[in-house]
Design a protein around this motif. Structure first.
Motif, PDB file in Angstrom:
ATOM      1  N   MET A 155       0.857  -1.174   0.000  1.00  0.00           N
ATOM      2  CA  MET A 155       0.000   0.000   0.000  1.00  0.00           C
ATOM      3  C   MET A 155       0.900   1.233   0.000  1.00  0.00           C
ATOM      4  N   ARG A 156       0.328   2.361  -0.325  1.00  0.00           N
ATOM      5  CA  ARG A 156       1.090   3.605  -0.253  1.00  0.00           C
ATOM      6  C   ARG A 156       1.184   4.034   1.209  1.00  0.00           C
ATOM      7  N   PRO A 157       2.235   4.717   1.593  1.00  0.00           N
ATOM      8  CA  PRO A 157       2.412   5.140   2.981  1.00  0.00           C
ATOM      9  C   PRO A 157       1.313   6.102   3.429  1.00  0.00           C
ATOM     10  N   TYR A 158       0.982   6.034   4.715  1.00  0.00           N
ATOM     11  CA  TYR A 158       0.004   6.948   5.292  1.00  0.00           C
ATOM     12  C   TYR A 158       0.456   7.375   6.678  1.00  0.00           C
ATOM     13  N   ALA A 159      -0.014   8.546   7.077  1.00  0.00           N
ATOM     14  CA  ALA A 159       0.260   9.053   8.421  1.00  0.00           C
ATOM     15  C   ALA A 159      -0.956   8.768   9.297  1.00  0.00           C
ATOM     16  N   CYS A 160      -0.707   8.241  10.474  1.00  0.00           N
ATOM     17  CA  CYS A 160      -1.771   7.990  11.442  1.00  0.00           C
ATOM     18  C   CYS A 160      -1.577   8.944  12.616  1.00  0.00           C
ATOM     19  N   HIS A 161      -2.597   9.740  12.886  1.00  0.00           N
ATOM     20  CA  HIS A 161      -2.549  10.745  13.946  1.00  0.00           C
ATOM     21  C   HIS A 161      -3.328  10.300  15.183  1.00  0.00           C
ATOM     22  N   CYS A 162      -3.660   9.012  15.306  1.00  0.00           N
ATOM     23  CA  CYS A 162      -4.432   8.555  16.469  1.00  0.00           C
ATOM     24  C   CYS A 162      -3.600   8.692  17.737  1.00  0.00           C
ATOM     25  N   THR A 163      -4.276   8.762  18.853  1.00  0.00           N
ATOM     26  CA  THR A 163      -3.560   8.936  20.122  1.00  0.00           C
ATOM     27  C   THR A 163      -2.747   7.696  20.475  1.00  0.00           C
ATOM     28  N   ASP A 164      -3.162   6.520  20.017  1.00  0.00           N
ATOM     29  CA  ASP A 164      -2.358   5.311  20.261  1.00  0.00           C
ATOM     30  C   ASP A 164      -1.000   5.442  19.574  1.00  0.00           C
ATOM     31  N   CYS A 165      -0.992   5.860  18.310  1.00  0.00           N
ATOM     32  CA  CYS A 165       0.277   6.032  17.586  1.00  0.00           C
ATOM     33  C   CYS A 165       1.106   7.148  18.216  1.00  0.00           C
ATOM     34  N   GLN A 166       0.464   8.198  18.667  1.00  0.00           N
ATOM     35  CA  GLN A 166       1.197   9.274  19.321  1.00  0.00           C
ATOM     36  C   GLN A 166       1.908   8.752  20.576  1.00  0.00           C
ATOM     37  N   ARG A 167       1.223   7.942  21.361  1.00  0.00           N
ATOM     38  CA  ARG A 167       1.847   7.397  22.575  1.00  0.00           C
ATOM     39  C   ARG A 167       2.945   6.386  22.252  1.00  0.00           C
ATOM     40  N   ARG A 168       2.693   5.512  21.246  1.00  0.00           N
ATOM     41  CA  ARG A 168       3.695   4.497  20.889  1.00  0.00           C
ATOM     42  C   ARG A 168       4.983   5.111  20.382  1.00  0.00           C
ATOM     43  N   THR A 169       4.865   6.211  19.627  1.00  0.00           N
ATOM     44  CA  THR A 169       6.048   6.799  19.015  1.00  0.00           C
ATOM     45  C   THR A 169       6.620   7.964  19.803  1.00  0.00           C
ATOM     46  N   GLY A 170       5.839   8.511  20.735  1.00  0.00           N
ATOM     47  CA  GLY A 170       6.281   9.704  21.445  1.00  0.00           C
ATOM     48  C   GLY A 170       6.335  10.904  20.515  1.00  0.00           C
ATOM     49  N   SER A 171       5.528  10.875  19.464  1.00  0.00           N
ATOM     50  CA  SER A 171       5.545  11.933  18.455  1.00  0.00           C
ATOM     51  C   SER A 171       4.110  12.304  18.084  1.00  0.00           C
ATOM     52  N   ALA A 172       3.952  13.153  17.102  1.00  0.00           N
ATOM     53  CA  ALA A 172       2.633  13.639  16.707  1.00  0.00           C
ATOM     54  C   ALA A 172       1.867  12.649  15.830  1.00  0.00           C
ATOM     55  N   PHE A 173       2.562  11.746  15.164  1.00  0.00           N
ATOM     56  CA  PHE A 173       1.925  10.763  14.293  1.00  0.00           C
ATOM     57  C   PHE A 173       2.949   9.686  13.973  1.00  0.00           C
ATOM     58  N   SER A 174       2.484   8.641  13.300  1.00  0.00           N
ATOM     59  CA  SER A 174       3.410   7.623  12.811  1.00  0.00           C
ATOM     60  C   SER A 174       3.135   7.375  11.337  1.00  0.00           C
ATOM     61  N   LEU A 175       4.155   6.898  10.637  1.00  0.00           N
ATOM     62  CA  LEU A 175       4.038   6.605   9.210  1.00  0.00           C
ATOM     63  C   LEU A 175       4.057   5.098   9.006  1.00  0.00           C
ATOM     64  N   HIS A 176       3.083   4.602   8.256  1.00  0.00           N
ATOM     65  CA  HIS A 176       2.925   3.169   8.022  1.00  0.00           C
ATOM     66  C   HIS A 176       2.810   2.889   6.537  1.00  0.00           C
ATOM     67  N   MET A 177       3.102   1.650   6.177  1.00  0.00           N
ATOM     68  CA  MET A 177       2.877   1.175   4.820  1.00  0.00           C
ATOM     69  C   MET A 177       2.446  -0.282   4.910  1.00  0.00           C
ATOM     70  N   GLY A 178       1.251  -0.584   4.421  1.00  0.00           N
ATOM     71  CA  GLY A 178       0.749  -1.947   4.435  1.00  0.00           C
ATOM     72  C   GLY A 178       1.512  -2.822   3.459  1.00  0.00           C
ATOM     73  N   ILE A 179       1.857  -4.017   3.926  1.00  0.00           N
ATOM     74  CA  ILE A 179       2.622  -4.976   3.111  1.00  0.00           C
ATOM     75  C   ILE A 179       2.084  -6.383   3.346  1.00  0.00           C
ATOM     76  N   VAL A 180       2.514  -7.318   2.519  1.00  0.00           N
ATOM     77  CA  VAL A 180       2.277  -8.739   2.766  1.00  0.00           C
ATOM     78  C   VAL A 180       3.414  -9.209   3.676  1.00  0.00           C
TER      79      VAL A 180
END
Length: 149
Positions: free
Chosen positions: A24-49
């Motif tokens: 998949m193409r990369p996306y930014a997730c701004h959910c509070t779970d990602c904010q807590r996991r990364t200690g940042s404002a968002f995280s960047l993900h890319m779906g793969i097999v």
């Protein structure tokens, strides 16, 4: 984002190769779970097999039950604790690589921004980039926003 990609953790103890396949193409997730996991404002993900990912090095795992009820398993370096990828039990065979671990992370821009309902107010999303208040709710929506082009 085609072809073979490589990446690794902060300390270099874990290296991986992402072989060609469905991505998949990369996306930014701004959910509070990602904010807590990364200690940042968002995280960047890319779906793969998941089977397209080959990893060398000692890994650790953490599990978390998401609000949807899905059990998310986050895998990363056992030494420096860098998160490499996540998978959840409701999407067998798929994983979400942390884009910041790619060797070419400086070449990646998010195709969409999700969970902007909890986005930090100082983050400005570029004009024309799709956004959702939460996240795609169906496979079709995921493909619409971040499916391969």
């Amino acid at each position: 984002m085609d072809g073979t990609l490589s990446g690794g953790c902060l300390c270099g103890a874990v290296r991986y190769t992402l072989h060609p396949g469905f991505r998949m193409r990369p996306y930014a997730c701004h959910c509070t779970d990602c904010q807590r996991r990364t200690g940042s404002a968002f995280s960047l993900h890319m779906g793969i097999v998941a089977n397209d990912l080959s990893i060398e090095g000692e890994l650790n795992e953490g599990k978390f039950t998401q609000p949807s009820g899905a059990i998310s398993t986050i895998t990363g370096c056992a030494k420096c604790m860098s998160r490499i990828y996540a998978a959840n039990d409701l999407r067998p065979g798929l994983a979400s690589i942390r884009v910041g671990t790619l060797d070419i992370s400086n070449e990646v821009s998010p195709a969409a921004h999700f969970w902007i309902s909890s986005k930090q107010p100082w983050i400005t999303i570029p004009e024309g980039v799709p956004t959702l208040e939460t996240q795609p709710q169906t496979s079709e929506e995921w493909l619409k926003y971040v499916g391969p082009k």
